[in-house]
Design a protein around this motif. Structure first.
Motif, PDB file in Angstrom:
ATOM      1  N   ALA A 100       0.830  -1.204   0.000  1.00  0.00           N
ATOM      2  CA  ALA A 100       0.000   0.000   0.000  1.00  0.00           C
ATOM      3  C   ALA A 100       0.867   1.257   0.000  1.00  0.00           C
ATOM      4  O   ALA A 100       0.604   2.217  -0.738  1.00  0.00           O
ATOM      5  N   ALA A 101       1.902   1.258   0.809  1.00  0.00           N
ATOM      6  CA  ALA A 101       2.780   2.423   0.884  1.00  0.00           C
ATOM      7  C   ALA A 101       3.536   2.642  -0.423  1.00  0.00           C
ATOM      8  O   ALA A 101       3.696   3.784  -0.884  1.00  0.00           O
ATOM      9  N   ARG A 102       3.991   1.569  -1.026  1.00  0.00           N
ATOM     10  CA  ARG A 102       4.747   1.689  -2.281  1.00  0.00           C
ATOM     11  C   ARG A 102       3.865   2.230  -3.401  1.00  0.00           C
ATOM     12  O   ARG A 102       4.312   3.054  -4.210  1.00  0.00           O
ATOM     13  N   ALA A 103       2.610   1.808  -3.453  1.00  0.00           N
ATOM     14  CA  ALA A 103       1.695   2.331  -4.470  1.00  0.00           C
ATOM     15  C   ALA A 103       1.540   3.844  -4.331  1.00  0.00           C
ATOM     16  O   ALA A 103       1.451   4.572  -5.330  1.00  0.00           O
ATOM     17  N   LEU A 104       1.527   4.324  -3.104  1.00  0.00           N
ATOM     18  CA  LEU A 104       1.373   5.764  -2.872  1.00  0.00           C
ATOM     19  C   LEU A 104       2.651   6.538  -3.200  1.00  0.00           C
ATOM     20  O   LEU A 104       2.600   7.629  -3.768  1.00  0.00           O
ATOM     21  N   THR A 105       3.811   5.976  -2.849  1.00  0.00           N
ATOM     22  CA  THR A 105       5.066   6.691  -3.104  1.00  0.00           C
ATOM     23  C   THR A 105       5.442   6.700  -4.580  1.00  0.00           C
ATOM     24  O   THR A 105       6.292   7.496  -4.993  1.00  0.00           O
ATOM     25  N   ARG A 106       4.797   5.857  -5.378  1.00  0.00           N
ATOM     26  CA  ARG A 106       5.062   5.872  -6.825  1.00  0.00           C
ATOM     27  C   ARG A 106       4.167   6.873  -7.541  1.00  0.00           C
ATOM     28  O   ARG A 106       4.096   6.885  -8.772  1.00  0.00           O
ATOM     29  N   ASP A 107       3.478   7.702  -6.786  1.00  0.00           N
ATOM     30  CA  ASP A 107       2.637   8.759  -7.364  1.00  0.00           C
ATOM     31  C   ASP A 107       1.619   8.182  -8.349  1.00  0.00           C
ATOM     32  O   ASP A 107       1.542   8.594  -9.513  1.00  0.00           O
ATOM     33  N   ALA A 108       0.824   7.254  -7.867  1.00  0.00           N
ATOM     34  CA  ALA A 108      -0.176   6.617  -8.720  1.00  0.00           C
ATOM     35  C   ALA A 108      -1.274   7.603  -9.095  1.00  0.00           C
ATOM     36  O   ALA A 108      -1.644   8.492  -8.315  1.00  0.00           O
ATOM     37  N   VAL A 109      -1.816   7.422 -10.285  1.00  0.00           N
ATOM     38  CA  VAL A 109      -2.902   8.254 -10.799  1.00  0.00           C
ATOM     39  C   VAL A 109      -4.001   7.344 -11.318  1.00  0.00           C
ATOM     40  O   VAL A 109      -3.732   6.352 -12.012  1.00  0.00           O
ATOM     41  N   THR A 110      -5.239   7.659 -10.969  1.00  0.00           N
ATOM     42  CA  THR A 110      -6.382   6.874 -11.444  1.00  0.00           C
ATOM     43  C   THR A 110      -7.162   7.667 -12.485  1.00  0.00           C
ATOM     44  O   THR A 110      -7.312   8.886 -12.374  1.00  0.00           O
ATOM     45  N   THR A 111      -7.650   6.957 -13.479  1.00  0.00           N
ATOM     46  CA  THR A 111      -8.495   7.541 -14.506  1.00  0.00           C
ATOM     47  C   THR A 111      -9.815   6.797 -14.525  1.00  0.00           C
ATOM     48  O   THR A 111      -9.841   5.563 -14.616  1.00  0.00           O
ATOM     49  N   ALA A 112     -10.916   7.525 -14.415  1.00  0.00           N
ATOM     50  CA  ALA A 112     -12.247   6.919 -14.390  1.00  0.00           C
ATOM     51  C   ALA A 112     -13.225   7.812 -15.127  1.00  0.00           C
ATOM     52  O   ALA A 112     -12.829   8.793 -15.773  1.00  0.00           O
ATOM     53  N   GLU A 113     -14.510   7.498 -15.017  1.00  0.00           N
ATOM     54  CA  GLU A 113     -15.536   8.247 -15.721  1.00  0.00           C
ATOM     55  C   GLU A 113     -15.542   9.711 -15.313  1.00  0.00           C
ATOM     56  O   GLU A 113     -15.864  10.595 -16.108  1.00  0.00           O
ATOM     57  N   SER A 114     -15.180   9.980 -14.056  1.00  0.00           N
ATOM     58  CA  SER A 114     -15.218  11.346 -13.542  1.00  0.00           C
ATOM     59  C   SER A 114     -13.952  12.135 -13.829  1.00  0.00           C
ATOM     60  O   SER A 114     -13.866  13.318 -13.491  1.00  0.00           O
ATOM     61  N   GLY A 115     -12.945  11.487 -14.432  1.00  0.00           N
ATOM     62  CA  GLY A 115     -11.710  12.182 -14.752  1.00  0.00           C
ATOM     63  C   GLY A 115     -10.495  11.532 -14.122  1.00  0.00           C
ATOM     64  O   GLY A 115     -10.532  10.368 -13.697  1.00  0.00           O
ATOM     65  N   THR A 116      -9.427  12.286 -14.032  1.00  0.00           N
ATOM     66  CA  THR A 116      -8.151  11.788 -13.512  1.00  0.00           C
ATOM     67  C   THR A 116      -7.883  12.390 -12.137  1.00  0.00           C
ATOM     68  O   THR A 116      -8.144  13.565 -11.906  1.00  0.00           O
TER      69      THR A 116
END
Length: 442
Positions: free
Chosen positions: A292-308
């Motif tokens: 969980a911590a590594r996913a956050l420190t890699r600056d993850a970005v999500t894209t969905a119907e509402s945008g990024t």
């Protein structure tokens, strides 16, 4: 699912079923309506819409939820959808209204029905409603009805004339902390769900099934449907290209390959070396926290119907089967992951996140008990995500399942539950085989 339904868009298909439910609510030829909802199918939205329509029709309405969290969530949704409708929140004497309840412009809180001044909608937990001995309502809406024990329904049934029962049949069953074998096989077994007993005694009640999950992405809906809803099924409300999870920072640690796999496919299994462990496996707990911590420190970005949007700690959850495992994971969380939710499957029900990390209930075990094999537990843990789910487990679960085939006794008069936990676990493992990443030393 019928071919003609598949030809419809997800929104049109869901709207058709909701319209059928509301039509049956308006009919007078039956005393109840049952709605089955897969994960993220808009169950709460349906409850709020039905409540608003019944209130508009001038029908006194009570809503029965299973937890205070569910009650407060429904009040917040009612406030957003119909702020003019007066709502009464039944609560304990020492209850302190949450911010969501205080934000409702027309909500009154009280420990007794008489304290609420006759609202259009009265809402409380099943436990609180069981203490109400006066008053009747034309309608009741029972939320999370499959998680409600039948004896709890029996205690509140005298308070209403007709009811809408909404819930997810694939998730956790009701439980008790005492021995209940003496009632096994009886039609009024208190440990059965409220819906199960209701339908056994009223088989002609209309049953509707919400057909679309708006939470699960296209990568997850068919997997979860096959494993936990093999006879009803559902589909995702989004297509394969409408959701995405990407990392701005390149892979640089041993945890990154499984995160990249999950970002690309929606799933990942981080497989630790096989061995038998105590229930609170420190290495597995540390791996969950680190992922969980590594996913956050890699600056993850999500894209969905509402945008990024950036992936924030509040949009990440870690799930486990036991509270001691949850405590160990929380203790292992580094500062950058302090806002990540860590909880048991029971407490994660009804909630959703962008990324989930799951400690597999059978990881490191010598045996496959009924508790750890329960299909509803694994269903909850693997159906909270909008983008990706990473499971953490020690190697050897497939061999454990083969060594412990389903041997629970079969009782006369007890409906067979499909799928059972053994089958559900096998179905999930079959899919995860293609997205397994061994941990170093595995």
């Amino acid at each position: 699912m019928p071919v003609h339904a598949r030809a419809q868009t997800p929104a049109a298909e869901a709207a058709r079923v909701v319209a059928d439910v509301l039509h049956d609510l308006a009919a007078t030829g039956h005393r109840g309506v049952v709605v089955d909802s897969p994960p993220g199918a808009g169950k709460s939205t349906l409850v709020v819409r039905a409540a608003a329509e019944l209130a508009d029709a001038g029908e006194p309405l009570m809503i029965v939820a299973q937890t205070n969290e569910q009650v407060d969530d429904l009040i917040a949704r009612l406030g957003a959808a119909a702020p003019e409708v007066r709502v009464g929140r039944l609560s304990a004497v020492d209850y302190s209204p949450s911010e969501r309840v205080r934000a409702h412009p027309a909500c009154r809180v009280g420990a007794k029905v008489a304290d609420l001044d006759g609202p259009a909608i009265t809402i409380g937990t099943a436990a609180k409603w069981a203490t109400v001995t006066d008053g009747t309502w034309a309608w009741a809406i029972v939320d999370e009805a499959y998680q409600m024990r039948s004896d709890a329904l029996l205690r509140v049934a005298p308070r209403f004339a007709r009811a809408l029962f909404v819930g997810d049949p694939g998730q956790l069953d009701p439980f008790a902390t005492v021995e209940v074998d003496r009632w096994t096989g009886l039609s009024w077994d208190p440990l059965q769900s409220a819906v199960a007993v209701l339908l056994r005694h009223n088989p002609d009640l209309p049953v509707h099934r919400l057909p679309v999950s708006w939470r699960l992405p296209a990568s997850a809906a068919p997997v979860v449907a096959e494993a936990f809803y093999p006879f009803t099924g559902f589909r995702s409300g989004t297509g394969p290209t409408e959701r995405a999870l990407a990392f701005a920072r390149p892979a640089a640690t041993a945890l990154d390959p499984v995160l990249d796999t999950a970002a690309a496919t929606g799933w990942g299994l981080y497989e630790l070396p096989g061995r038998f462990t105590v229930r609170t496996d420190a290495e597995a707990a540390a791996a969950c926290a680190a992922l969980a911590a590594r996913a956050l420190t890699r600056d993850a970005v999500t894209t969905a119907e509402s945008g990024t949007a950036p992936l924030t700690p509040e949009r990440v959850a870690i799930g486990a089967a036991h509270r001691d495992q949850v405590a160990a994971i929380r203790a292992a969380l580094p500062p950058e992951a302090a806002g990540v939710t860590v909880d048991t499957a029971n407490r994660l029900q009804g909630r959703e996140y962008d990324l989930t990390v799951v400690l597999h209930p059978l990881s490191g075990r010598r045996d496959a008990t009924a508790f750890h094999l329960e299909s509803g537990r694994l269903c909850v843990l693997t159906s909270r995500h909008r983008h990706a789910c990473v499971l953490v487990a020690r190697a050897g679960i497939a061999e454990l399942l083969d060594a412990h085939p389903h041997t629970e006794p079969v009782h006369l008069g007890v409906p067979v539950k499909f799928p059972d936990g053994w089958e559900a676990n096998q179905a999930m493992l079959a899919h995860l085989a293609a997205v397994t990443v061994p941990a170093p030393g595995g």
